[in-house]
Scaffold this motif. Structure first.
Motif, PDB file in Angstrom:
ATOM      1  N   GLY A 151       0.816  -1.133   0.041  1.00 18.56           N
ATOM      2  CA  GLY A 151      -0.033   0.023  -0.053  1.00 18.56           C
ATOM      3  C   GLY A 151       0.899   1.257   0.064  1.00 18.56           C
ATOM      4  O   GLY A 151       1.592   1.449  -0.947  1.00 18.56           O
ATOM      5  N   PRO A 152       0.756   2.089   0.974  1.00 19.91           N
ATOM      6  CA  PRO A 152       1.886   3.229   1.175  1.00 19.91           C
ATOM      7  C   PRO A 152       3.297   2.624   1.267  1.00 19.91           C
ATOM      8  O   PRO A 152       3.390   1.687   2.037  1.00 19.91           O
ATOM      9  N   ILE A 153       4.029   3.359   0.492  1.00 17.28           N
ATOM     10  CA  ILE A 153       5.477   2.860   0.619  1.00 17.28           C
ATOM     11  C   ILE A 153       6.348   4.222   0.275  1.00 17.28           C
ATOM     12  O   ILE A 153       5.593   5.369  -0.155  1.00 17.28           O
ATOM     13  N   PRO A 154       7.747   4.296   0.550  1.00 19.63           N
ATOM     14  CA  PRO A 154       8.555   5.478   0.433  1.00 19.63           C
ATOM     15  C   PRO A 154       8.569   5.392  -1.158  1.00 19.63           C
ATOM     16  O   PRO A 154       9.077   4.253  -1.939  1.00 19.63           O
ATOM     17  N   PRO A 166       9.499   9.485   4.335  1.00 18.62           N
ATOM     18  CA  PRO A 166       8.126   9.690   4.422  1.00 18.62           C
ATOM     19  C   PRO A 166       7.502   8.497   3.421  1.00 18.62           C
ATOM     20  O   PRO A 166       8.212   8.112   2.392  1.00 18.62           O
ATOM     21  N   TYR A 167       6.406   7.897   3.845  1.00 16.06           N
ATOM     22  CA  TYR A 167       5.627   7.000   2.929  1.00 16.06           C
ATOM     23  C   TYR A 167       4.532   7.815   2.048  1.00 16.06           C
ATOM     24  O   TYR A 167       3.882   8.705   2.713  1.00 16.06           O
ATOM     25  N   ALA A 494      10.463   4.473  12.267  1.00 15.37           N
ATOM     26  CA  ALA A 494       9.297   3.970  13.116  1.00 15.37           C
ATOM     27  C   ALA A 494       7.950   5.176  12.677  1.00 15.37           C
ATOM     28  O   ALA A 494       6.987   5.018  12.801  1.00 15.37           O
ATOM     29  N   ALA A 495       8.213   6.651  13.139  1.00 14.12           N
ATOM     30  CA  ALA A 495       7.583   7.551  12.733  1.00 14.12           C
ATOM     31  C   ALA A 495       6.994   7.658  11.549  1.00 14.12           C
ATOM     32  O   ALA A 495       5.791   7.881  11.329  1.00 14.12           O
ATOM     33  N   ALA A 496       7.621   7.212  10.469  1.00 11.65           N
ATOM     34  CA  ALA A 496       7.150   7.141   8.868  1.00 11.65           C
ATOM     35  C   ALA A 496       6.117   5.840   8.850  1.00 11.65           C
ATOM     36  O   ALA A 496       5.092   6.369   8.290  1.00 11.65           O
ATOM     37  N   VAL A 497       6.504   4.788   9.636  1.00 12.37           N
ATOM     38  CA  VAL A 497       5.644   3.778   9.686  1.00 12.37           C
ATOM     39  C   VAL A 497       4.069   3.967  10.147  1.00 12.37           C
ATOM     40  O   VAL A 497       3.199   3.744   9.663  1.00 12.37           O
ATOM     41  N   THR A 498       4.255   4.958  11.240  1.00  9.06           N
ATOM     42  CA  THR A 498       3.176   5.189  11.970  1.00  9.06           C
ATOM     43  C   THR A 498       2.277   6.126  11.144  1.00  9.06           C
ATOM     44  O   THR A 498       0.976   5.844  11.159  1.00  9.06           O
ATOM     45  N   ASP A 499       2.682   6.896  10.369  1.00  8.49           N
ATOM     46  CA  ASP A 499       2.022   7.839   9.637  1.00  8.49           C
ATOM     47  C   ASP A 499       1.624   6.857   8.459  1.00  8.49           C
ATOM     48  O   ASP A 499       0.566   7.371   7.716  1.00  8.49           O
ATOM     49  N   ALA A 500       2.325   5.976   8.110  1.00 10.63           N
ATOM     50  CA  ALA A 500       1.771   5.150   6.748  1.00 10.63           C
ATOM     51  C   ALA A 500       0.642   4.535   7.185  1.00 10.63           C
ATOM     52  O   ALA A 500      -0.155   4.362   6.318  1.00 10.63           O
ATOM     53  N   ILE A 501       0.450   3.983   8.201  1.00 13.87           N
ATOM     54  CA  ILE A 501      -0.699   3.413   8.646  1.00 13.87           C
ATOM     55  C   ILE A 501      -2.005   4.239   8.607  1.00 13.87           C
ATOM     56  O   ILE A 501      -3.051   3.726   7.919  1.00 13.87           O
TER      57      ILE A 501
END
Length: 519
Positions: A151-154, A166-167, A494-501
């Motif tokens: 789904g969302p990816i860098p 970021p993603y 981690a912060a980028a993954v949290t935003d990706a969710i």
């Protein structure tokens, strides 16, 4: 994702080769390798061209086993697993495999491509509009299955130098895909008849005309994928792609050339004896008396013409049953064995897909040019047969007019027929869509990425439920919708993954639907 902050600028082409050789087996020292100040910091013009060749190959080869073979190929049911200790066929999201697949792509394929884009793009040291356009087309191709996994990816900020990458949302990625293909083909239209990259391009040897057809077919594929969530935009993009010209004959098929140094990763993987023909493929190929069965798979050892698949999701104990073992089931055909890994080109995109996409487009009321859904459907089958060397008009006609359905199987699970549809085109629109997608599934073999994506989008072909699932998020009779974000990213970005969710629009689970995957 911290390792991506210096992608390309601190990696020479020679170093990229080193990383490619070991990224999927050991990535613990990637940060150290990526920041080695003794390495070259830029690519010369020749190196830039070679980097494009590297991007082409590595986007296919990097972690092929842990990325495609152990996930998409099993979810798309081209194959079933026979390795007892491998649980991904039972819907287990094996974290280290997915982590390796992610690192293989972002650690080897992406840096090479970034080098090409930076050097050939506007203001680049070796600015070249044609090379930049083709490199961007390939960027879309190589990123598409990755976003269809997670789904969302860098994407847009990869290589930007940011400490935390970021993603992008899948919606924004898809729309950028379409814009990129539109711009790139417009550039190439002004270069028709010329050659860009030359033999460094391992697919079309730099033939601009072929790249235009490839890009438009890819644009049509993407438009179709998003047709449920953005129907108006999908229609506009699909019609523009067809008007621009799509793959038309088998001479347009896209294959990645291989050699002893850049071999076919599928051929290499068959030596490890991990998968066999699926029950789904057995049911359809046998029921239709499809002559491609011997092109795709080998007879059971010790037999002349006996083909046997097995269901997906067997437990370790069930795989111990004599009839489920390697010597009782069908391996791949000789063309996919290790002996020819240096000569069997890797399939990128078949022309037949363009015709099946057009057939579905007609069903949707889109302007797909001159032709009915039936005509495009039958042309897709004809083109697919010829791709595999089956050119006898009588054989093709007999198949197209076949009225038998897929076959029930006398196997370990007493498996019923996969579906009740014949090959002969139905007058029922609901049946027509199932027929189109089923034939596209057969024709796209062994591209498991497309098989799985189209199954999620359409529900076709009507694949079997797994015998067992060890994933509570995706039970045995449910469809695996995506793969979760990888552990390496959760630890380093981690912060980028949290935003990706939040951009995913649901929990980070295998049951969460992607942006385009609407009921």
């Amino acid at each position: 994702m911290k390792q991506m902050k210096r992608s390309y600028k601190s990696i020479s082409l020679a170093l990229l080769v080193t990383v490619a050789a070991g990224a999927y087996s050991c990535t613990d020292n990637f940060e150290e390798i990526n920041t080695n100040k003794t390495k070259l910091t830029s690519l010369d013009e020749s190196g830039t061209e070679n980097a494009f060749a590297a991007a082409q190959y590595r986007s296919i080869q990097a972690s092929w086993q842990t990325y495609q073979s152990l996930f998409a190929d099993l979810q798309g049911q081209y194959f079933a697993n026979i390795a007892q200790n491998f649980a991904s066929d039972r819907n287990v999201m094996v974290g280290n495999w997915l982590n390796g697949a992610w690192n293989g792509f972002y650690g080897t394929a992406v840096p090479a491509l970034l080098g090409v884009l930076e050097n050939t793009g506007p203001g680049g040291k070796y600015e070249n509009a044609g090379k930049f356009a083709i490199a961007n087309i390939w960027k879309v191709y190589m990123y598409l299955p990755r976003t269809d996994y997670w789904g969302p990816i860098p994407y847009s900020k990869v290589g930007s130098g940011e400490a935390s990458v970021p993603y992008d949302s899948q919606e924004s990625i898809y729309k950028d895909f379409l814009a990129t293909l539109k711009t790139s083909t417009a550039t190439l239209e002004g270069l028709k008849g010329s050659t860009v990259f030359g033999t460094v391009d391992q697919i079309y040897a730099g033939d601009v005309n072929k790249w235009i057809l490839f890009a438009n077919t890819l644009r049509l594929r993407i438009a179709m994928r998003m047709s449920k969530v953005e129907p108006a935009l999908a229609k506009t993009e699909a019609e523009a792609a067809v008007a621009g010209g799509t793959l038309a004959t088998n001479a347009d098929d896209a294959f990645l050339k291989v050699n002893a140094n850049s071999f076919n990763p599928m051929n290499q993987a068959t030596a490890w004896n991990e998968f066999r023909m699926s029950a789904a493929m057995e049911s359809v190929l046998k029921g239709y008396s499809d002559p491609r069965i011997s092109k795709y798979y080998a007879p059971v050892p010790g037999t002349v013409n006996t083909f046997k698949g097995l269901r997906n999701g067997y437990t370790q104990g069930q795989l111990e049953a004599p009839e489920n073992k390697a010597n009782a089931t069908s391996n791949v055909a000789d063309a996919f064995l290790p002996a020819v890994q240096a000569s069997n080109p890797f399939a990128i995109m078949y022309t037949s897909e363009a015709y099946f996409l057009k057939a579905e487009g007609v069903l949707k009321g889109w302007n797909m040019g001159t032709g009915t859904a039936k005509e495009f459907y039958e042309k897709g089958i004809e083109t697919a047969f010829k791709q595999w060397g089956i050119a006898d008009a009588t054989v093709i006609s007999s198949y197209i007019n076949g009225t038998t359905p897929p076959a029930a199987l006398a196997d370990f699970s007493k498996t019923p027929a996969l579906s009740d549809i014949p090959v002969k085109f139905s007058t029922d629109p609901a049946k027509q869509l199932e027929q189109i997608i089923t034939q596209k599934w057969l024709a796209n073999y062994p591209n498991g990425h497309e098989a799985w994506a189209e199954y999620r989008r359409t529900g076709y072909p009507k694949l079997y439920a797994r015998i067992n699932s060890e994933n509570p998020d995706t039970p045995k009779d449910a469809v695996l919708r995506r793969t979760p974000f990888v552990i390496g990213e959760q630890q380093t970005n981690a912060a980028a993954v949290t935003d990706a969710i939040t951009k995913l629009g649901g929990e980070d689970k295998s049951s969460t639907r992607l942006w385009w995957d609407k009921p």
